[in-house]
Motif scaffolding. Structure first.
Motif, PDB file in Angstrom:
ATOM      1  N   LEU A  72       0.820  -1.290   0.098  1.00 50.32           N
ATOM      2  CA  LEU A  72      -0.062   0.065  -0.045  1.00 50.32           C
ATOM      3  C   LEU A  72       0.940   1.272  -0.181  1.00 50.32           C
ATOM      4  O   LEU A  72       0.962   2.217  -0.706  1.00 50.32           O
ATOM      5  N   PHE A  73       2.032   1.137   0.808  1.00 51.23           N
ATOM      6  CA  PHE A  73       2.729   2.548   1.022  1.00 51.23           C
ATOM      7  C   PHE A  73       3.682   2.748  -0.244  1.00 51.23           C
ATOM      8  O   PHE A  73       3.802   3.643  -0.432  1.00 51.23           O
ATOM      9  N   SER A  74       4.111   1.487  -0.847  1.00 51.74           N
ATOM     10  CA  SER A  74       4.968   1.796  -2.108  1.00 51.74           C
ATOM     11  C   SER A  74       4.340   2.344  -3.141  1.00 51.74           C
ATOM     12  O   SER A  74       4.650   3.337  -3.916  1.00 51.74           O
ATOM     13  N   GLN A  75       2.758   2.033  -2.994  1.00 51.58           N
ATOM     14  CA  GLN A  75       1.827   2.540  -4.081  1.00 51.58           C
ATOM     15  C   GLN A  75       1.630   4.262  -3.749  1.00 51.58           C
ATOM     16  O   GLN A  75       1.656   5.020  -4.700  1.00 51.58           O
ATOM     17  N   ILE A  76       1.435   4.461  -2.504  1.00 47.78           N
ATOM     18  CA  ILE A  76       1.264   5.817  -2.156  1.00 47.78           C
ATOM     19  C   ILE A  76       2.502   6.401  -2.696  1.00 47.78           C
ATOM     20  O   ILE A  76       2.342   7.860  -3.149  1.00 47.78           O
ATOM     21  N   MET A  77       3.645   5.910  -2.382  1.00 48.27           N
ATOM     22  CA  MET A  77       4.754   6.760  -2.548  1.00 48.27           C
ATOM     23  C   MET A  77       5.151   7.061  -3.878  1.00 48.27           C
ATOM     24  O   MET A  77       5.891   7.845  -4.504  1.00 48.27           O
ATOM     25  N   ALA A  78       4.845   5.863  -4.695  1.00 47.85           N
ATOM     26  CA  ALA A  78       4.903   5.919  -6.272  1.00 47.85           C
ATOM     27  C   ALA A  78       4.065   7.240  -6.842  1.00 47.85           C
ATOM     28  O   ALA A  78       4.452   7.819  -7.688  1.00 47.85           O
ATOM     29  N   ILE A  79       2.647   7.229  -6.332  1.00 46.73           N
ATOM     30  CA  ILE A  79       1.888   8.192  -6.532  1.00 46.73           C
ATOM     31  C   ILE A  79       2.465   9.486  -6.369  1.00 46.73           C
ATOM     32  O   ILE A  79       2.405  10.655  -7.152  1.00 46.73           O
ATOM     33  N   SER A  80       3.178   9.649  -5.201  1.00 46.61           N
ATOM     34  CA  SER A  80       3.535  11.004  -4.951  1.00 46.61           C
ATOM     35  C   SER A  80       4.449  11.401  -5.384  1.00 46.61           C
ATOM     36  O   SER A  80       4.902  12.589  -5.855  1.00 46.61           O
ATOM     37  N   ARG A  81       5.580  10.296  -5.899  1.00 52.75           N
ATOM     38  CA  ARG A  81       6.666  10.932  -6.687  1.00 52.75           C
ATOM     39  C   ARG A  81       6.199  11.212  -8.195  1.00 52.75           C
ATOM     40  O   ARG A  81       6.553  12.235  -8.894  1.00 52.75           O
ATOM     41  N   ARG A  82       5.100  10.648  -8.560  1.00 48.24           N
ATOM     42  CA  ARG A  82       4.690  11.065 -10.106  1.00 48.24           C
ATOM     43  C   ARG A  82       3.998  12.419 -10.082  1.00 48.24           C
ATOM     44  O   ARG A  82       4.241  13.161 -10.921  1.00 48.24           O
ATOM     45  N   ASN A 320       3.461   1.950 -11.292  1.00 53.64           N
ATOM     46  CA  ASN A 320       3.295   3.096 -12.421  1.00 53.64           C
ATOM     47  C   ASN A 320       2.307   2.751 -13.617  1.00 53.64           C
ATOM     48  O   ASN A 320       2.133   3.313 -14.705  1.00 53.64           O
ATOM     49  N   ASN A 321       1.973   1.363 -13.264  1.00 52.46           N
ATOM     50  CA  ASN A 321       0.892   0.724 -14.305  1.00 52.46           C
ATOM     51  C   ASN A 321       1.457   0.678 -15.942  1.00 52.46           C
ATOM     52  O   ASN A 321       0.691   1.096 -16.795  1.00 52.46           O
ATOM     53  N   ILE A 322       2.706  -0.084 -15.900  1.00 54.40           N
ATOM     54  CA  ILE A 322       3.259   0.119 -17.163  1.00 54.40           C
ATOM     55  C   ILE A 322       3.229  -1.412 -17.685  1.00 54.40           C
ATOM     56  O   ILE A 322       3.634  -2.342 -16.875  1.00 54.40           O
ATOM     57  N   ASN A 323       2.924  -1.640 -19.085  1.00 53.57           N
ATOM     58  CA  ASN A 323       2.935  -3.137 -19.418  1.00 53.57           C
ATOM     59  C   ASN A 323       3.987  -3.423 -20.012  1.00 53.57           C
ATOM     60  O   ASN A 323       4.391  -2.760 -21.085  1.00 53.57           O
ATOM     61  N   LEU A 324       4.851  -4.620 -19.467  1.00 49.58           N
ATOM     62  CA  LEU A 324       6.059  -5.031 -20.055  1.00 49.58           C
ATOM     63  C   LEU A 324       5.583  -6.073 -21.153  1.00 49.58           C
ATOM     64  O   LEU A 324       4.737  -6.673 -21.161  1.00 49.58           O
ATOM     65  N   THR A 325       6.359  -5.793 -22.229  1.00 57.99           N
ATOM     66  CA  THR A 325       5.969  -6.662 -23.518  1.00 57.99           C
ATOM     67  C   THR A 325       7.087  -7.820 -23.737  1.00 57.99           C
ATOM     68  O   THR A 325       7.000  -8.725 -24.467  1.00 57.99           O
ATOM     69  N   LYS A 326       8.336  -7.643 -23.188  1.00 63.18           N
ATOM     70  CA  LYS A 326       9.651  -8.376 -23.373  1.00 63.18           C
ATOM     71  C   LYS A 326      10.451  -8.593 -21.964  1.00 63.18           C
ATOM     72  O   LYS A 326      10.690  -7.216 -21.661  1.00 63.18           O
ATOM     73  N   ILE A 327      11.132  -9.555 -21.482  1.00 65.52           N
ATOM     74  CA  ILE A 327      12.128  -9.455 -20.444  1.00 65.52           C
ATOM     75  C   ILE A 327      13.254 -10.662 -21.067  1.00 65.52           C
ATOM     76  O   ILE A 327      12.669 -11.562 -21.287  1.00 65.52           O
ATOM     77  N   ASN A 356       8.868   8.625 -13.733  1.00 67.28           N
ATOM     78  CA  ASN A 356       8.712   7.905 -12.446  1.00 67.28           C
ATOM     79  C   ASN A 356       9.469   6.459 -12.340  1.00 67.28           C
ATOM     80  O   ASN A 356      10.123   6.406 -11.602  1.00 67.28           O
ATOM     81  N   ALA A 357       8.950   5.569 -13.349  1.00 67.38           N
ATOM     82  CA  ALA A 357       9.586   4.320 -13.360  1.00 67.38           C
ATOM     83  C   ALA A 357      11.015   4.170 -13.463  1.00 67.38           C
ATOM     84  O   ALA A 357      12.038   3.638 -12.746  1.00 67.38           O
ATOM     85  N   LEU A 358      11.602   5.096 -14.806  1.00 69.58           N
ATOM     86  CA  LEU A 358      12.764   5.059 -15.094  1.00 69.58           C
ATOM     87  C   LEU A 358      13.867   5.659 -14.111  1.00 69.58           C
ATOM     88  O   LEU A 358      15.024   5.385 -13.957  1.00 69.58           O
TER      89      LEU A 358
END
Ligand SMILES: C=C(O[C@@H]1C=C(C(=O)O)C=C[C@H]1O)C(=O)O
Length: 381
Positions: A72-82, A320-327, A356-358
């Motif tokens: 929960l707090f990881s999400q909140i902090m990601a939203i804050s950074r964004r 950050n709701n990003i869709n990976l297509t390949k790893i 935010n993610a990068l």
């Protein structure tokens, strides 16, 4: 009022308070953003976030909620950074410039792998609509070098085949050189067995091709165990060799264009394993430019050697709701069983979520490189 309704009313009360607290927290976050902007402090502070998460986790009355609280707090902090990135607006730069289009005219020099007639040349001709001056290169590395030394404006290299998978050498070269992916193109690959004009299938003793040509036709080649298979150079190079050496026992696996270019005869058409054999090619440049709003990004990174490092890194995409297509991963030279990860994902370098993610990954990884942003071929990966 039944029991559930009563409980739901209580939840409504709790949510109202949570919402008010969330709004209050976001106001504080934006005030911190102002301060950071004024003082040139980066948005992401992993030490502070780490400390907060362990404090929250350790002070819980009931430890069964520990993982949930961290999530929960990881999400909140990601939203804050964004929100902070949006407020500060590109104070932390990813180092890439958006352009409206890549110019290619008659004077544009394009280094491609192989010889006249190679599949890579075909990819180049299709991608650039026949514009530009193609210069053939004997190895993948020479294409990279041509860009590095400003001998070419663009380069074209194969990166992945639908039946044999990725060409791992290319990944290593992308990590090593300061060249960037600016586009991709997919070519349908039709392999033909070519011989001299007088040759018959029964004359053949030796077959030349690129390693990929031999791999992609392995089922056909298994039927002729007495043939000597020789890999090296491009498929078009193999066709040229068979033509020049003029030995009736020699054949090449190559494209229609290559066989016709070097005056050879079809001994067997369509010998590839998979009916829809396709190869994906990348277009590269030594400039950090990308087409505005291009919707695919490739990166690579090396993680600290500790448990959970990849999980944590991937959480930046999730939050950050990003869709990976390949790893993919590749061993790092000189470091046994250590890996460099290569990730493709959907998004534009202009998106706040992507930024935010990068920027977070860059901060946490031992090294991180943006390999480029480009317009993907539909359904290519
Ligand atoms: C709000 C801040 O910015 C970011 C977000 C944090 C948060 O939401 O708690 C913590 C650290 C930073 O990565 C801050 O620096 O305090």
């Amino acid at each position: 009022m039944n029991d559930m309704l009563k409980l739901r009313n209580e939840i409504d009360e709790v949510d109202k308070k949570l919402k008010e607290l969330f709004e209050y927290r976001m106001d504080l976050v934006l005030k911190i953003a102002e301060y950071k902007k004024k003082n040139g402090i980066p948005v992401y502070d992993p030490a502070r976030e780490e400390e907060k998460l362990s404090q929250l986790k350790n002070s819980l009355a009931d430890k069964k909620n520990a993982d949930a609280v961290v999530e929960l707090f990881s999400q909140i902090m990601a939203i804050s950074r964004r929100a902070q990135y949006a407020a500060i607006n590109s104070a932390d730069d990813l180092g890439f410039t958006a352009v409206d289009e890549f110019e290619a005219g008659d004077d544009t020099v394009i280094a491609y792998y192989g010889e006249t007639g190679s599949f890579t040349e075909q990819a180049m001709l299709e991608y650039f609509d026949g514009k530009g001056k193609g210069i053939p290169m004997g190895t993948f590395e020479e294409v990279m070098e041509a860009l590095k030394n400003n001998k070419a404006d663009y380069g074209v290299l194969p990166i992945e085949n639908s039946s044999t998978g990725t060409l791992s050498d290319i990944f290593d070269l992308l990590a090593e050189y300061d060249n960037y992916i600016i586009g991709e193109h997919v070519v349908a690959i039709n392999h033909i067995l070519w011989g001299l004009p007088d040759a018959e299938l029964s004359d053949i003793k030796r077959v030349y091709s690129h390693r990929q040509g031999l791999l992609q036709c392995s089922n056909f080649l298994k039927k002729y165990p007495h043939w000597e298979l020789v890999e090296g150079g491009s498929t078009a190079g193999a066709a040229k060799k068979v033509s020049m050496e003029n030995d009736i026992t020699q054949a090449a696996i190559a494209s229609r264009r290559a066989g016709e270019t070097y005056g050879l005869k079809i001994l067997k058409p369509s010998i590839h394993n998979e009916e829809h054999n396709q190869t994906r090619f990348i277009i590269i440049s030594n400039k950090r430019n990308y087409i505005r709003n291009a919707k695919r990004i490739s990166i690579c990174f090396v993680l600290p050697h500790k448990s959970g490092a990849l999980y944590h890194m991937l959480s930046h995409f999730i939050h950050n709701n990003i869709n990976l297509t390949k790893i993919e991963s590749r061993p790092i030279k000189g470091q046994a069983f250590r890996y460099r990860f290569f990730i493709d994902f959907e998004g534009s370098l202009e998106d706040l979520e992507v930024k935010n993610a990068l920027l977070s990954i860059k901060k946490e990884a031992l090294e991180m490189k943006i390999l480029g942003s480009y317009v993907p071929v539909p359904n290519s990966n």
